[in-house]
Design a protein around this motif. Structure first.
Motif, short mmCIF file in Angstrom:
data_model
loop_
_atom_site.label_atom_id
_atom_site.label_comp_id
_atom_site.label_asym_id
_atom_site.label_seq_id
_atom_site.Cartn_x
_atom_site.Cartn_y
_atom_site.Cartn_z
N THR A 1 0.90 -1.11 -0.23
CA THR A 1 0.02 0.09 -0.02
C THR A 1 0.87 1.10 -0.03
O THR A 1 2.00 1.12 0.28
CB THR A 1 -0.87 0.04 1.22
OG1 THR A 1 -1.75 1.02 1.17
CG2 THR A 1 -0.25 0.37 2.47
N ARG B 1 -9.79 -1.50 -2.82
CA ARG B 1 -8.70 -1.58 -3.67
C ARG B 1 -7.70 -2.72 -3.55
O ARG B 1 -7.11 -2.65 -2.69
CB ARG B 1 -8.19 0.06 -4.02
CG ARG B 1 -9.28 0.96 -4.11
CD ARG B 1 -8.64 2.56 -4.36
NE ARG B 1 -8.30 2.44 -5.93
CZ ARG B 1 -6.94 3.00 -6.08
NH1 ARG B 1 -6.25 3.12 -5.37
NH2 ARG B 1 -6.80 3.05 -7.39
N ASN B 2 -7.77 -3.37 -4.85
CA ASN B 2 -6.62 -4.31 -4.69
C ASN B 2 -6.56 -5.39 -3.77
O ASN B 2 -5.70 -5.79 -3.15
CB ASN B 2 -5.23 -3.65 -4.76
CG ASN B 2 -5.06 -2.49 -5.74
OD1 ASN B 2 -5.13 -2.67 -6.90
ND2 ASN B 2 -4.75 -1.31 -5.25
N GLY C 1 -9.75 -1.57 -7.23
CA GLY C 1 -8.47 -1.30 -7.71
C GLY C 1 -8.38 -1.39 -9.38
O GLY C 1 -9.34 -1.86 -10.08
N LYS D 1 -6.84 -3.10 -11.22
CA LYS D 1 -7.12 -4.77 -11.94
C LYS D 1 -8.24 -5.28 -11.66
O LYS D 1 -8.39 -6.54 -12.32
CB LYS D 1 -5.55 -5.36 -11.79
CG LYS D 1 -4.41 -4.78 -12.38
CD LYS D 1 -3.31 -5.64 -11.79
CE LYS D 1 -1.90 -5.11 -12.37
NZ LYS D 1 -0.42 -5.85 -12.11
N GLU D 2 -9.14 -4.62 -11.41
CA GLU D 2 -10.32 -5.21 -10.65
C GLU D 2 -11.41 -5.00 -11.47
O GLU D 2 -11.35 -3.82 -12.18
CB GLU D 2 -10.62 -5.14 -9.17
CG GLU D 2 -9.54 -5.64 -8.24
CD GLU D 2 -9.47 -5.25 -6.89
OE1 GLU D 2 -8.77 -5.93 -6.13
OE2 GLU D 2 -10.13 -4.01 -6.60
#
Length: 275
Positions: free
Chosen positions: A77, A216-217, A247, A249-250
């Motif tokens: 993070t 996120r992530n 995130g 990549k989500e």
């Protein structure tokens, strides 16, 4: 350091079953390949060669489990990570949050707190922080203890200051912290707006109604079934027309609830719950 240790899929299942039964942490629907790599790394760090030996340590040494949990959890993070996300949050979400007399925000999977501090700073600059109740949760109690302290390694602050400006920050970044030994101490006025608490996305339920949920992530480490479960949890935690931030990549594209959200900022994965 031993390099020969490994886990079969059956052995991984046995380890995860033990962890669930003894400590109540359920990792069975996490991405198995990624989780196996992190557990094997843990074994190598302490020269544990076999799955039975690992199970013995986990079953009989709570201190070892605390360390094990810290090693296998992904705790990457930073403040103002992905600056464009914060620009879109400020421009596309905050003006609508401003219509609420009380703004409730859930930051799920907050790790050691850097992204929550970032959001609190931007809310303060938007004159919204005084009306906000920010709930920051994580599975790992060690992460939460670090987050509550508000201490960030000083060597990161120059980079964070640059990202703060890229994210649309309008003040002097150094105004939000003081130097304490080798750390930057986030100002109490920011920390006082955040309630840090343990929450398990796998087993715990909805605990409030929020105008914004930020996670996120985290979903990238879950399999499809668990992703669906967590998105359902977030959906049920949001007020009508509340916002969900994921995130980079989500995605909601492959989840069962994709029709229950509309994109607000597709490039930075900000969505709004439909009526």
């Amino acid at each position: 350091m031993n390099q020969d240790c490994d886990l079969s899929n059956d052995e991984l299942t046995e380890v995860l079953t033990l962890v669930r039964h003894v400590y109540g942490y359920d990792f069975t629907n996490y991405s198995q390949a990624s989780l196996k790599r992190r557990i094997v790394r843990c074994m190598r760090l302490v020269n544990i060669r076999t799955a039975p030996s690992l199970q013995f340590h986990l079953a009989n040494d709570a201190t070892f489990f605390t360390w094990f949990l810290q090693v296998i959890m992904v705790n990457v993070t930073e403040m103002f990570r992905d600056p464009q996300f914060y620009i879109n949050l400020r421009n596309k979400v905050f003006p609508l949050l401003a219509s609420y007399p009380i703004i409730k925000i859930w930051h799920a999977g907050c790790s050691t707190g850097e992204e929550v501090y970032s959001m609190a700073i931007l809310l303060k600059e938007a004159n919204l922080l005084d009306r906000c109740r920010i709930y920051a949760t994580d599975l790992n109690p060690a992460n939460l203890e670090k987050a509550r302290q508000g201490l960030v390694p000083i060597e990161h602050m120059h980079e964070y200051g640059l990202k703060y400006k890229q994210a649309g920050g309008v003040d002097d970044f150094s105004a939000y912290y003081t130097i304490q030994d080798e750390h930057a101490l986030i100002h109490k006025s920011l920390l006082d707006s955040i309630l840090f608490a343990q929450h398990n996305l796998v087993t715990d339920r909805v605990f409030n109604e929020f105008q914004l949920v930020c996670c996120r992530n985290v979903l990238i480490y879950f399999n499809k079934d668990l992703q669906n479960h967590v998105i359902r949890l977030f959906h049920d935690s949001l007020s009508s027309l509340g916002y969900l931030a994921l995130g980079p990549k989500e995605s909601l594209l492959f989840t069962d609830l994709r029709a229950q959200f509309e994109p607000v900022s597709a490039d930075t994965k900000i969505f709004r719950r439909t009526r």
